[in-house]
Enzyme design. Structure first.
Site, PDB file in Angstrom:
ATOM      1  N   LYS B  79      44.760  26.496  49.284  1.00 55.27           N
ATOM      2  CA  LYS B  79      45.173  25.939  47.995  1.00 55.27           C
ATOM      3  C   LYS B  79      46.438  25.092  48.179  1.00 55.27           C
ATOM      4  O   LYS B  79      47.328  25.467  48.954  1.00 55.27           O
ATOM      5  CB  LYS B  79      45.436  27.088  47.020  1.00 55.27           C
ATOM      6  CG  LYS B  79      45.710  26.667  45.587  1.00 55.27           C
ATOM      7  CD  LYS B  79      45.863  27.903  44.690  1.00 55.27           C
ATOM      8  CE  LYS B  79      46.111  27.535  43.237  1.00 55.27           C
ATOM      9  NZ  LYS B  79      46.244  28.721  42.371  1.00 55.27           N
ATOM     10  N   SER B 154      43.398  28.723  38.242  1.00 52.27           N
ATOM     11  CA  SER B 154      43.844  27.477  38.807  1.00 52.27           C
ATOM     12  C   SER B 154      43.345  27.194  40.225  1.00 52.27           C
ATOM     13  O   SER B 154      43.403  26.047  40.671  1.00 52.27           O
ATOM     14  CB  SER B 154      45.368  27.427  38.800  1.00 52.27           C
ATOM     15  OG  SER B 154      45.910  28.409  39.655  1.00 52.27           O
ATOM     16  N   SER B 178      44.018  33.508  38.438  1.00 45.50           N
ATOM     17  CA  SER B 178      43.723  32.216  39.070  1.00 45.50           C
ATOM     18  C   SER B 178      42.904  32.284  40.352  1.00 45.50           C
ATOM     19  O   SER B 178      42.470  31.252  40.852  1.00 45.50           O
ATOM     20  CB  SER B 178      45.026  31.470  39.364  1.00 45.50           C
ATOM     21  OG  SER B 178      45.492  30.851  38.193  1.00 45.50           O
TER      22      SER B 178
END
Lengths: 97, 546
Positions: B79, B154, B178
């Site tokens: 990420k 996210s 997330s």
């Protein structure tokens, strides 16, 4: 409690948050924040008298270690990320006239 | 089976057995990224050269017998809020558009030590603030199961990359769901470990008391393998815990005999989609059938978790994001009239709407006059929520429920109403407040064919119980199918089986294995030429007899 969001409050929040807001953004922020706060106010329904505020889930206290330098000198790489740099230093806009 | 369809444990075994090399594996996945990422936009940055160089190194170490673990030679995605030395790290924000870290996040270092190869950085909601990956400054990521839908967020880029075969497994971060929610929306497995299990060093902070890094994988075994690799005590993170029990793969046993599982009534109440509810209850029955004792119970305070969470997360965000001042790194406005004006303009231009919304809310709840009524109150509510979980875990080993009230919403549906988007976090958020571990794994599909996630929550340090329960359920459920393979039991699977064992790599004039499986035919027609109408992947595999 939504009425607490006055023009002054939004202006003050802009100062605290260090954000320059346009007139439109200020209006939008006021409406968003009023709505959000009206929702957050639900917490008021709970009686929390005598409840110790919990910032951390585990009872971890300050964790100390010796202040020993372990990384190498990275000044040049670090300065590569600076928007402006001169003679190995960060350049900031003029603060005093 | 194509390399892109293999799990990390399978791929690593094949690499270690000499059936394929780490370089071939990385080349194959890079080809998949080239072919597919135009469709899904999972990545912000792909590090082709770096990945190939790492793969060569890893291959040499495997051959020398220095790397023997289950992630050796496995291509992974990270990420874009985890710092990677020398590789741009944007947090999906304009603010960090040209930021190149001078150090690497501890979790990423741990992955590399285990022999994993970092392919690149995945898309996310800006500064991890959002539930759809639509607040990214680098475009939205689309759900590989249906491109009209969001991948969740996210960590949406990581989840979509796993689902699309654009990596074998990935790292995400979870502040209020997330990892678990995008894992659920994309039909993958995702886990948020106990707070402090994985070092946050090098994770760009959002809500520091809630943030935790964790795996997104194709199955529970890979999840345990990745978690085992990234969990470590780290003196560079003062909230890092010293744990001895991080041999998570040892918990991969099919055994829930006598395990006490509680389902909170409030997790099945109003607002829950019927298909999601049915799938979750069916999963609970499945576990009961394997010997677990499943009961409904009242976990109180569920409705107070979101207000407490958004107060605390916004407060911490407003403080954490003060560092972006346009001087040391990051975006600086072009029209600076002086120091203070430069701060305000740089931040106003560098941050997106949702980030500014949360910074302002956070500044407000921390301001004098409102601090007690909001921030302190939220910390008290957090204490009560933790207590409610403590009471629940006195009775149950595991709490079971849905991950989210619905399956993946359509693109553009969520951003219009931020509060509504926040309410979608209702089942995941309390886990972060209480520092608990939680895992999400696929348990069915809704009437539109979109994946549904099952959430299992454990008491602090009880990841092994979660892994055991999740693994047992997964085995009992059977193969879930992939976004690209049009589900299990289809012609695609049969062909995959027929192809198993013949590893081919992509090259000049050769159609890559992954391309063929993806396109659902051997025509070698580029993905980009295919119709994107009927975005359900099953509709696009027209060449396959069903």
């Amino acid at each position: 409690m939504a009425n607490i969001i006055s023009d002054e409050t939004i202006a003050y929040v802009g100062v605290l948050a260090q954000l320059e807001l346009s007139e439109e953004e200020r209006e939008q922020a006021r409406s968003d924040m009023s709505r959000m706060l009206a929702y957050i106010d639900k917490m008021g329904e709970l009686d929390t008298t005598g409840v110790e505020p919990m910032s951390h889930v585990f009872p971890v206290q300050n964790v100390f270690r010796e202040d020993v330098v372990t990384n190498e000198d990275m000044r040049e790489q670090i300065l590569l990320n600076a928007p402006e740099e001169r003679d190995g230093m960060f350049v900031a806009p003029r603060t005093f006239e | 089976m194509g390399i892109a369809d293999m799990t990390a444990v399978e791929l690593s075994a094949a690499v270690r057995a000499g059936q394929i090399t780490a370089v071939q594996a990385v080349e194959e996945i890079l080809t998949c990224i080239e072919e597919r990422d135009a469709l899904y936009n999972c990545y912000v940055t792909v590090d082709r050269e770096g990945a190939l160089a790492q793969a060569k190194e890893v291959q040499a170490k495997i051959e020398a017998g220095h790397l023997t673990g289950p992630l050796a030679g496995v291509p992974v995605a990270v990420k874009d809020n985890l710092c990677t030395k020398g590789l741009r790290t944007t947090c999906a924000s304009r603010m960090l558009g040209n930021f190149v870290p001078t150090y690497t996040a501890e979790a990423v270092t741990n992955l590399r030590k285990a022999g994993a190869v970092i392919l690149g950085k995945t898309n996310m909601d800006e500064f991890a603030m959002g539930s759809t990956t639509e607040t990214s400054a680098y475009g939205v990521t689309r759900n590989p199961w249906n491109r009209e839908h969001v991948p969740g967020g996210s960590s949406g880029g990581s989840a979509a990359a796993v689902a699309a075969g654009e990596c074998i497994c990935a790292l995400g971060s979870d502040t209020g769901g997330s990892i678990r929610q995008p894992a659920a929306f994309c039909g993958t497995v995702g886990m948020k470990p106990t707070y402090g299990t994985v070092s946050r060093y090098g994770l760009i902070a959002y809500g520091s008391s809630l943030d935790q890094i964790g795996p997104l994988t194709k199955d529970v075994r890979d999840c345990a393998a990745v978690l085992e690799a990234i969990a470590s005590h780290d003196v560079k993170d003062s909230t890092s815990l010293q744990r001895q029990d991080t041999d998570f793969m040892s918990a991969l046993t099919e055994d829930v005999q006598g395990m006490r599982i509680g389902i909170p009534d409030d997790y099945l109440g109003e607002g829950l989609d019927e298909d999601v509810r049915a799938a979750v209850l069916k999963a609970a029955e499945e576990l009961a059938g394997r010997g677990a004792v499943v009961e409904r119970f009242d976990l109180s305070l569920v409705e107070y978790a979101i207000p407490a969470y958004y107060t605390i997360a916004a407060a911490e965000a407003s403080s954490n994001l003060e560092r972006f001042d346009g001087i040391k790194y990051g975006y600086r406005t072009g029209n600076d009239a002086g120091l203070h004006s430069m701060y305000r303009k740089s931040r106003a231009e560098g941050f997106g709407e949702e980030v500014k919304r949360r910074i302002m809310l956070g500044s407000f709840v921390l301001s004098s006059g409102y601090y007690d009524a909001y921030y302190l109150k939220a910390l008290q509510v957090k204490a009560l929520i933790k207590k409610a979980f403590d009471e629940a875990f006195a009775k149950y080993d595991v709490i079971l429920g849905p991950v989210a009230p619905t399956t993946a919403p359509k693109l553009g549906e969520s951003l219009a109403d931020p509060l509504k988007m926040y309410l979608g976090d209702i089942y995941t958020i309390a886990v972060n407040l209480a520092g608990l571990p939680g895992i999400s794994l696929p348990c069915g599909k809704d009437r539109k064919g979109l994946p549904i996630g099952l959430q299992l929550i454990g008491d602090c340090f009880q990841e092994k119980k979660l892994i055991r329960a999740a693994y047992t359920y997964e085995r009992s459920r059977g193969p879930f199918g992939t976004a690209g393979g049009a589900g299990h039991g289809t012609a695609a699977d049969e062909r995959a089986q027929a192809d198993a064992g013949s590893f081919r790599t992509s090259g000049e004039g050769q159609v890559s294995q992954c391309g063929m499986l993806w396109q659902g035919g051997k025509s070698g027609r580029p993905v980009s030429e295919q119709s994107t109408e009927g975005t359900d992947r099953t509709n696009r595999t027209g060449g396959i007899p069903s």
